[in-house]
Design a protein around this motif. Structure first.
Motif, PDB file in Angstrom:
ATOM      1  N   GLY A   1      19.480  40.136-116.094  1.00 11.43           N
ATOM      2  CA  GLY A   1      20.261  39.255-116.411  1.00 11.43           C
ATOM      3  C   GLY A   1      20.496  39.211-117.735  1.00 11.43           C
ATOM      4  N   CYS A   2      19.578  39.649-118.665  1.00 11.10           N
ATOM      5  CA  CYS A   2      19.535  39.627-120.142  1.00 11.10           C
ATOM      6  C   CYS A   2      19.917  40.931-120.749  1.00 11.10           C
ATOM      7  CB  CYS A   2      17.988  39.402-120.404  1.00 11.10           C
ATOM      8  SG  CYS A   2      17.185  38.023-119.850  1.00 11.10           S
ATOM      9  N   THR A   3      20.514  40.850-121.791  1.00  9.10           N
ATOM     10  CA  THR A   3      21.079  41.684-122.480  1.00  9.10           C
ATOM     11  C   THR A   3      20.214  41.982-123.921  1.00  9.10           C
ATOM     12  OG1 THR A   3      22.453  40.350-123.832  1.00  9.10           O
ATOM     13  CG2 THR A   3      23.424  41.633-122.149  1.00  9.10           C
ATOM     14  N   ASP A   4      19.233  40.925-124.236  1.00  7.96           N
ATOM     15  CA  ASP A   4      18.320  41.106-125.439  1.00  7.96           C
ATOM     16  C   ASP A   4      16.862  41.289-124.618  1.00  7.96           C
ATOM     17  OD1 ASP A   4      20.318  40.915-127.259  1.00  7.96           O
ATOM     18  OD2 ASP A   4      20.077  38.709-127.235  1.00  7.96           O
ATOM     19  N   GLN A   5      15.901  41.664-125.791  1.00  5.34           N
ATOM     20  CA  GLN A   5      14.639  41.832-125.330  1.00  5.34           C
ATOM     21  C   GLN A   5      14.166  40.227-124.987  1.00  5.34           C
ATOM     22  OE1 GLN A   5      13.144  43.775-128.736  1.00  5.34           O
ATOM     23  NE2 GLN A   5      13.381  45.522-127.641  1.00  5.34           N
TER      24      GLN A   5
ATOM     25  N   SER B   1      12.313  44.524-121.959  1.00  2.00           N
ATOM     26  CA  SER B   1      13.765  44.780-121.535  1.00  2.00           C
ATOM     27  C   SER B   1      13.481  45.712-120.226  1.00  2.00           C
ATOM     28  CB  SER B   1      14.468  45.533-122.704  1.00  2.00           C
ATOM     29  OG  SER B   1      13.833  46.623-123.221  1.00  2.00           O
ATOM     30  N   LEU B   2      14.454  45.654-119.382  1.00  2.00           N
ATOM     31  CA  LEU B   2      14.573  46.416-118.302  1.00  2.00           C
ATOM     32  C   LEU B   2      14.891  47.905-118.711  1.00  2.00           C
ATOM     33  CD1 LEU B   2      14.014  46.005-115.247  1.00  2.00           C
ATOM     34  CD2 LEU B   2      16.368  45.339-114.954  1.00  2.00           C
ATOM     35  N   ARG B   3      14.082  48.665-117.878  1.00  2.00           N
ATOM     36  CA  ARG B   3      14.681  50.000-118.352  1.00  2.00           C
ATOM     37  C   ARG B   3      15.844  50.341-117.150  1.00  2.00           C
ATOM     38  NH1 ARG B   3       9.788  54.238-119.098  1.00  2.00           N
ATOM     39  NH2 ARG B   3      11.521  55.735-119.374  1.00  2.00           N
ATOM     40  N   GLY B   4      16.766  49.794-117.105  1.00  2.00           N
ATOM     41  CA  GLY B   4      17.877  50.054-115.917  1.00  2.00           C
ATOM     42  C   GLY B   4      18.536  51.414-116.016  1.00  2.00           C
ATOM     43  N   GLU B   5      19.073  51.618-117.269  1.00  2.00           N
ATOM     44  CA  GLU B   5      19.592  52.936-117.143  1.00  2.00           C
ATOM     45  C   GLU B   5      18.613  54.130-116.762  1.00  2.00           C
ATOM     46  OE1 GLU B   5      21.647  53.686-121.120  1.00  2.00           O
ATOM     47  OE2 GLU B   5      22.715  51.691-120.896  1.00  2.00           O
TER      48      GLU B   5
ATOM     49  N   GLY C   1       7.314  52.290-115.637  1.00  2.00           N
ATOM     50  CA  GLY C   1       8.524  52.631-116.015  1.00  2.00           C
ATOM     51  C   GLY C   1       9.685  51.688-115.842  1.00  2.00           C
ATOM     52  N   VAL C   2       9.420  50.343-115.320  1.00  2.00           N
ATOM     53  CA  VAL C   2      10.342  49.618-114.819  1.00  2.00           C
ATOM     54  C   VAL C   2      10.903  48.741-115.854  1.00  2.00           C
ATOM     55  CG1 VAL C   2      10.990  47.490-113.440  1.00  2.00           C
ATOM     56  CG2 VAL C   2       9.450  49.326-112.543  1.00  2.00           C
ATOM     57  N   ILE C   3       9.850  48.389-116.924  1.00  2.00           N
ATOM     58  CA  ILE C   3      10.181  47.685-118.319  1.00  2.00           C
ATOM     59  C   ILE C   3       9.803  48.527-119.292  1.00  2.00           C
ATOM     60  CG2 ILE C   3      10.177  45.526-117.172  1.00  2.00           C
ATOM     61  CD1 ILE C   3       7.490  45.134-118.951  1.00  2.00           C
ATOM     62  N   ARG C   4      10.333  48.158-120.525  1.00  2.00           N
ATOM     63  CA  ARG C   4      10.083  48.494-121.928  1.00  2.00           C
ATOM     64  C   ARG C   4       9.330  47.624-122.640  1.00  2.00           C
ATOM     65  NH1 ARG C   4      14.124  51.996-123.126  1.00  2.00           N
ATOM     66  NH2 ARG C   4      12.624  53.870-122.766  1.00  2.00           N
ATOM     67  N   GLN C   5       8.412  47.558-123.389  1.00  2.00           N
ATOM     68  CA  GLN C   5       7.756  46.543-123.963  1.00  2.00           C
ATOM     69  C   GLN C   5       7.477  47.207-125.590  1.00  2.00           C
ATOM     70  OE1 GLN C   5       3.981  45.534-122.067  1.00  2.00           O
ATOM     71  NE2 GLN C   5       4.844  43.553-121.890  1.00  2.00           N
TER      72      GLN C   5
END
Length: 116
Positions: free
Chosen positions: A43-47, A87-91, A73-77
């Motif tokens: 639900g977040c657009t920012d880190q 942040s989520l690596r949604g794309e 590989g689920v999140i980026r830190q």
């Protein structure tokens, strides 16, 4: 204005999109604490800083959960000063496993009565 070393964002190691394994993603999402983190990040657009998450675990345990998510590989830190921003690596996940993350997050929210 030039970026100072303290303000620099240093990415932490993560798998490339083509190296993200389904087994690792499913393992990372199988833990209730990690699933809660992912649902919040969806639900977040920012880190988001690691300490911003309201989860009932010790800081060292939270660090472990973030590492599992990042290595799967689920999140980026990124390290920003003394903070780790997430942040989520949604794309990336959608490109590798279309619909998986959206379905998991929607299912988690439905089971916890969180709005989608």
């Amino acid at each position: 204005m030039t970026e100072t070393r303290h303000d620099a964002c240093v990415p932490l190691p993560e798998p490339a999109v083509g190296e993200i394994r389904l087994e690792a993603v499913l393992h990372a999402l199988a833990d209730p604490v990690r699933l809660r983190i992912v649902s919040s990040l969806a639900g977040c657009t920012d880190q988001v800083n690691c300490l911003a998450f309201d989860v009932p675990v010790a800081k060292s345990t939270l660090t472990h959960h973030f590492r599992v998510l990042r290595e799967a590989g689920v999140i980026r830190q990124v390290r920003r000063g003394t903070s780790r921003m997430n942040s989520l690596r949604g794309e990336d996940l959608a490109a590798r496993f279309p619909g998986l993350l959206d379905s998991v997050v929607a299912g988690h929210r439905a089971s916890h009565r969180q709005p989608v």
